[in-house]
Write a protein that holds these residues in place. Structure first.
Motif, mmCIF file in Angstrom:
data_model
loop_
_atom_site.group_PDB
_atom_site.id
_atom_site.type_symbol
_atom_site.label_atom_id
_atom_site.label_comp_id
_atom_site.label_asym_id
_atom_site.label_seq_id
_atom_site.Cartn_x
_atom_site.Cartn_y
_atom_site.Cartn_z
ATOM 1 N N LEU A 376 0.832 -1.196 0.000
ATOM 2 C CA LEU A 376 0.000 0.000 0.000
ATOM 3 C C LEU A 376 0.870 1.250 0.000
ATOM 4 O O LEU A 376 2.017 1.225 0.453
ATOM 5 C CB LEU A 376 -0.894 0.022 1.245
ATOM 6 C CG LEU A 376 -1.890 -1.126 1.433
ATOM 7 C CD1 LEU A 376 -2.629 -0.952 2.753
ATOM 8 C CD2 LEU A 376 -2.872 -1.205 0.272
ATOM 9 N N GLN A 378 1.050 5.253 1.488
ATOM 10 C CA GLN A 378 0.576 5.875 2.722
ATOM 11 C C GLN A 378 -0.845 6.408 2.547
ATOM 12 O O GLN A 378 -1.668 6.321 3.462
ATOM 13 C CB GLN A 378 1.513 7.006 3.150
ATOM 14 C CG GLN A 378 1.115 7.630 4.490
ATOM 15 C CD GLN A 378 2.105 8.684 4.961
ATOM 16 O OE1 GLN A 378 3.036 9.037 4.240
ATOM 17 N NE2 GLN A 378 1.922 9.188 6.178
ATOM 18 N N LEU A 381 -3.698 3.769 3.205
ATOM 19 C CA LEU A 381 -3.834 3.116 4.508
ATOM 20 C C LEU A 381 -5.209 3.334 5.124
ATOM 21 O O LEU A 381 -5.814 2.394 5.663
ATOM 22 C CB LEU A 381 -2.751 3.627 5.467
ATOM 23 C CG LEU A 381 -1.300 3.296 5.099
ATOM 24 C CD1 LEU A 381 -0.351 3.873 6.145
ATOM 25 C CD2 LEU A 381 -1.096 1.793 4.972
ATOM 26 N N SER A 382 -5.719 4.562 5.069
ATOM 27 C CA SER A 382 -6.989 4.859 5.734
ATOM 28 C C SER A 382 -8.142 4.065 5.132
ATOM 29 O O SER A 382 -9.107 3.725 5.823
ATOM 30 C CB SER A 382 -7.291 6.358 5.658
ATOM 31 O OG SER A 382 -7.349 6.781 4.308
ATOM 32 N N GLU A 384 -7.697 0.997 3.369
ATOM 33 C CA GLU A 384 -7.442 -0.442 3.312
ATOM 34 C C GLU A 384 -7.245 -1.099 4.682
ATOM 35 O O GLU A 384 -7.496 -2.291 4.834
ATOM 36 C CB GLU A 384 -6.209 -0.715 2.440
ATOM 37 C CG GLU A 384 -6.379 -0.295 0.986
ATOM 38 C CD GLU A 384 -7.466 -1.078 0.275
ATOM 39 O OE1 GLU A 384 -7.763 -2.206 0.708
ATOM 40 O OE2 GLU A 384 -8.031 -0.556 -0.701
ATOM 41 N N ILE A 385 -6.761 -0.369 5.672
ATOM 42 C CA ILE A 385 -6.604 -0.965 7.005
ATOM 43 C C ILE A 385 -7.963 -0.964 7.698
ATOM 44 O O ILE A 385 -8.564 0.090 7.914
ATOM 45 C CB ILE A 385 -5.570 -0.196 7.855
ATOM 46 C CG1 ILE A 385 -4.170 -0.346 7.262
ATOM 47 C CG2 ILE A 385 -5.572 -0.713 9.295
ATOM 48 C CD1 ILE A 385 -3.082 0.360 8.053
ATOM 49 N N TYR A 411 -4.436 -5.548 8.568
ATOM 50 C CA TYR A 411 -3.804 -5.182 7.300
ATOM 51 C C TYR A 411 -4.251 -6.159 6.216
ATOM 52 O O TYR A 411 -4.383 -7.360 6.463
ATOM 53 C CB TYR A 411 -2.281 -5.242 7.454
ATOM 54 C CG TYR A 411 -1.516 -4.328 6.525
ATOM 55 C CD1 TYR A 411 -1.347 -2.986 6.839
ATOM 56 C CD2 TYR A 411 -0.961 -4.802 5.347
ATOM 57 C CE1 TYR A 411 -0.638 -2.137 5.996
ATOM 58 C CE2 TYR A 411 -0.252 -3.968 4.495
ATOM 59 C CZ TYR A 411 -0.096 -2.632 4.825
ATOM 60 O OH TYR A 411 0.605 -1.785 3.985
ATOM 61 N N ARG A 425 4.813 -4.917 11.481
ATOM 62 C CA ARG A 425 4.010 -3.969 10.704
ATOM 63 C C ARG A 425 3.670 -2.724 11.513
ATOM 64 O O ARG A 425 3.791 -1.596 11.024
ATOM 65 C CB ARG A 425 2.725 -4.663 10.245
ATOM 66 C CG ARG A 425 1.761 -3.772 9.495
ATOM 67 C CD ARG A 425 2.274 -3.414 8.124
ATOM 68 N NE ARG A 425 2.271 -4.564 7.232
ATOM 69 C CZ ARG A 425 2.750 -4.526 5.993
ATOM 70 N NH1 ARG A 425 3.292 -3.412 5.521
ATOM 71 N NH2 ARG A 425 2.726 -5.610 5.233
ATOM 72 N N TYR A 426 3.229 -2.929 12.762
ATOM 73 C CA TYR A 426 2.792 -1.791 13.580
ATOM 74 C C TYR A 426 3.854 -1.527 14.644
ATOM 75 O O TYR A 426 4.019 -2.294 15.586
ATOM 76 C CB TYR A 426 1.438 -2.092 14.225
ATOM 77 C CG TYR A 426 0.373 -2.422 13.203
ATOM 78 C CD1 TYR A 426 -0.222 -1.425 12.437
ATOM 79 C CD2 TYR A 426 -0.024 -3.738 12.981
ATOM 80 C CE1 TYR A 426 -1.185 -1.725 11.488
ATOM 81 C CE2 TYR A 426 -0.991 -4.049 12.041
ATOM 82 C CZ TYR A 426 -1.563 -3.042 11.294
ATOM 83 O OH TYR A 426 -2.518 -3.344 10.356
ATOM 84 N N VAL A 492 3.227 2.798 10.993
ATOM 85 C CA VAL A 492 3.075 1.597 10.173
ATOM 86 C C VAL A 492 4.297 1.448 9.275
ATOM 87 O O VAL A 492 4.748 2.416 8.659
ATOM 88 C CB VAL A 492 1.799 1.675 9.311
ATOM 89 C CG1 VAL A 492 1.664 0.438 8.431
ATOM 90 C CG2 VAL A 492 0.568 1.835 10.189
ATOM 91 N N LEU A 494 6.121 0.095 5.951
ATOM 92 C CA LEU A 494 5.871 -0.288 4.565
ATOM 93 C C LEU A 494 7.174 -0.771 3.936
ATOM 94 O O LEU A 494 8.263 -0.481 4.430
ATOM 95 C CB LEU A 494 5.313 0.894 3.770
ATOM 96 C CG LEU A 494 4.049 1.574 4.316
ATOM 97 C CD1 LEU A 494 3.640 2.734 3.412
ATOM 98 C CD2 LEU A 494 2.914 0.577 4.449
ATOM 99 N N HIS A 586 -0.081 6.686 10.382
ATOM 100 C CA HIS A 586 -1.443 6.367 9.941
ATOM 101 C C HIS A 586 -2.429 6.905 10.976
ATOM 102 O O HIS A 586 -2.428 6.479 12.133
ATOM 103 C CB HIS A 586 -1.620 4.854 9.793
ATOM 104 C CG HIS A 586 -3.056 4.428 9.615
ATOM 105 N ND1 HIS A 586 -3.868 4.954 8.640
ATOM 106 C CD2 HIS A 586 -3.819 3.525 10.310
ATOM 107 C CE1 HIS A 586 -5.074 4.397 8.729
ATOM 108 N NE2 HIS A 586 -5.068 3.537 9.735
#
Length: 601
Positions: A376, A378, A381-382, A384-385, A411, A425-426, A492, A494, A586
């Motif tokens: 993804l 940036q 993200l809003s 797709e997460i 995710y 990831r986080y 997050v 990437l 994010h």
């Protein structure tokens, strides 16, 4: 008289009514003076009530959706029953796991789930000194000889080789496991697909008709009419003739929660029998014969027809009915003598071992996964997460089992998720605020030392809010007012993902293929940031058997080789490489659930 259930009643109400009726039934039956008649009436009535209870419980909608693998998908790779059977038999592998000092575990690896319930019996183990020992059902304490015992753990059909405390015996290694396999294989497996708008439709193949009677939330009803009788060697009570699978809106196959087979008016018949027992308990023997007669008449009248209901843990969208055509059956009975392979890594520079198989098995799970986008941006993200929530659970009367409310970040499955789990990831929670209104205008003041932003690294005792792996946990009972909205920022990670494809005759340095092995030289290829996937000449992804690492040398002068074994012969190698890791912010906003659960005492 027993009351008929109203369709408008809930499942819980129906079960309560049934329980009351059963108590009334048992009370009346207890008044029968003849002991033999009383016991027979109670036993027969209890059986009928049990049938009715199961039928009602199956009607209860599932609280959670769960999925299962469809074992019949494998049929698409093998168009004939003989091809399916031969690939299964040739693909059974035995792993000799000697990691424990007191025993070796002979673990059975199947190439795929064989859909016809094979029965495998292990008889003997051969050792490297050419001795043979029988497989026993139980371990004998104190025995000073090697024992070979069938493992009952998790119904896995493995075999354990136990060694007494004698150094000389520990060098005796298992080399072969022998036994037999039996199965009853149908002439064919027919597949009937129905969409949710085809209710009432009938489809036909090879003289077999399947009608989709109804789809009601998690319940599916079908009628099946076969062309003739089953093979005399087949016992329909022991072998599945019909299997109903269902998918929901995600196209995943739903987990089964139950099934029933019988005439459509079976429950009405049970109701009638129960009422007659209540009115004339002395006729219980007559009624039992009446039930047997009815079943025989139904079987004779509908000997080629089956009314089948299946129940699932989720709302059904589409249905697939598999019919096992046992008009002609093949009885499989084959002796097995399988070599035992080590699946352990080595560090002594020994030659790369072979794990031989003539089977070809495909990994269908990779088809969709490896078609996904790499990563993804940036900005995506809003969208797709996704955020999932779990409600707060209040402690019980003893003050135990309190569970915090939480919301977790999910995710999407992309190529980058093959390299990165939620721990990576986080990275951390940058900030978070809670509000007492859904519009986010009334901020709730939370002490700064009550928020743990980074997986417990803040060393805060009993925090109000804490970030763990991929979720924010919070205890609304500590807040001065109930929180209704949360806003915040998490970091997050990437990555860039590069995909390269090689033919086996044009492989770069450090990558080679030998038989069913993909061999990677760790000194030339960075295996820490690379994943490899293999296709055969048909262009389908092959299923892995195992991956082993061989090392030779000490300190910084170490040769490292990674060997992956496959069910099949590699033809094309695909390489995914992860690079350019970066962390981005994010921002999230979520309306919080107000549901509260009560922990059980």
């Amino acid at each position: 008289m027993l009351a008929l259930f109203s369709c408008s009643k809930s499942v819980e109400q129906k079960l309560e009514d049934l329980e009351k009726e059963q108590l009334a039934f048992e009370k009346k039956i207890d008044g029968i003076k003849d002991t033999a008649i009383r016991n027979q009436a109670k036993q027969f009535g209890s059986m009928l009530f049990w049938f009715k209870k199961i039928d009602i419980e199956n009607q209860k909608p599932p609280t959670d959706t769960s999925y299962e693998e469809n074992p019949f998908v494998i049929l698409g790779d093998y168009p004939t029953m003989s091809g399916l059977t031969n690939n299964f038999l040739n693909g059974i592998l035995i792993e000799n796991n000697g990691d424990m000092s007191t025993k070796n575990e002979l673990k059975v690896h199947y190439p795929f789930t064989f859909p016809f319930e094979p029965k495998i019996t292990w008889n003997t183990v051969q050792f490297n000194n050419n001795s043979n020992l029988p497989v026993k059902s139980e371990y004998l304490e104190g025995d000073q000889q090697i024992q070979v015992v069938k493992s009952e753990y998790n119904n896995d059909n493995n075999v354990s080789v136990y060694y007494p405390e004698k150094e000389t015996l520990r060098t005796i290694e298992p080399t072969f496991l022998s036994g037999t396999i039996e199965a009853t294989i149908p002439k064919a497996v027919l597949q009937f697909k129905f969409t949710n708008n085809e209710t009432g439709d009938t489809k036909e193949q090879n003289g077999i008709k399947v009608k989709l009677v109804s789809i009601k939330d998690h319940m599916v009803t079908v009628d099946v009419t076969t062309a003739g009788p089953t093979d005399p060697s087949v016992d329909p009570d022991k072998i599945d003739l019909i299997k109903v699978m269902a998918t929901d809106k995600t196209n995943k196959f739903l987990d089964h929660s139950g099934s029933s087979t019988g005439p459509e008016d079976l429950m009405d018949f049970f109701q009638d029998i129960l009422e007659k027992i209540m009115d004339h308990p002395e006729d219980v023997k007559k009624l039992e014969k009446e039930m047997e007669k009815m079943q025989k008449e139904h079987e004779e009248k509908n000997k080629n027809q089956t009314h089948y209901r299946a129940f699932f843990r989720g709302s059904v969208e589409d249905v697939v009915v598999y019919i096992f055509d046992y008009s002609k059956a093949t009885k499989l009975k084959k002796a097995l003598k399988l070599p035992a392979y080590s699946f352990s890594n080595s560090s002594d520079g020994r030659p790369i071992a072979n794990i031989a198989t003539t089977t070809t098995v495909y990994d269908r799970s990779l088809d969709d996964l490896l078609k996904q986008k790499a990563e993804l941006t940036q900005g995506e993200l809003s969208k797709e997460i996704k955020i999932e929530q779990k409600p707060y659970s209040k402690p019980n009367k003893a003050g135990q089992y309190e569970e915090k409310a939480q919301f977790s970040f999910e995710y999407p499955k992309l190529l980058s998720t093959l390299f990165m789990d939620d721990f990576r990831r986080y990275e951390s929670l940058t900030n978070v605020s809670f509000y007492e209104d859904k519009g986010g205008s009334k901020l709730i003041n939370i002490p700064k030392d009550s928020i743990d932003y980074n997986n417990g690294e803040g060393y805060i005792e009993n925090p109000w809010v804490e970030f763990q792996v991929n979720r924010v946990e919070y205890n609304p009972a500590k807040f001065p007012v109930k929180p209704k909205l949360a806003r915040g920022v998490i970091k997050v990670m990437l990555a860039d993902i590069k995909k390269t494809s090689y033919a086996v005759n044009k492989l770069p340095a450090g990558i080679k293929v030998s038989g069913n092995k993909l061999i990677i030289d760790g000194n030339l290829v960075n295996t820490n940031n690379s994943n490899f996937y293999v296709k055969d000449k048909t262009g389908k992804y092959l299923k892995q058997i195992t991956t082993l690492t061989n090392t030779k040398g000490d300190g910084f002068d170490v040769d490292r080789t990674v060997v992956t074994y496959y069910y099949g012969v590699p033809h094309t190698i695909e390489r995914l490489e992860q690079s350019d890791l970066r962390t981005v912010d994010h921002s999230f906003e979520i309306v919080l659930t107000e549901e509260v659960k009560q922990a059980r005492d």
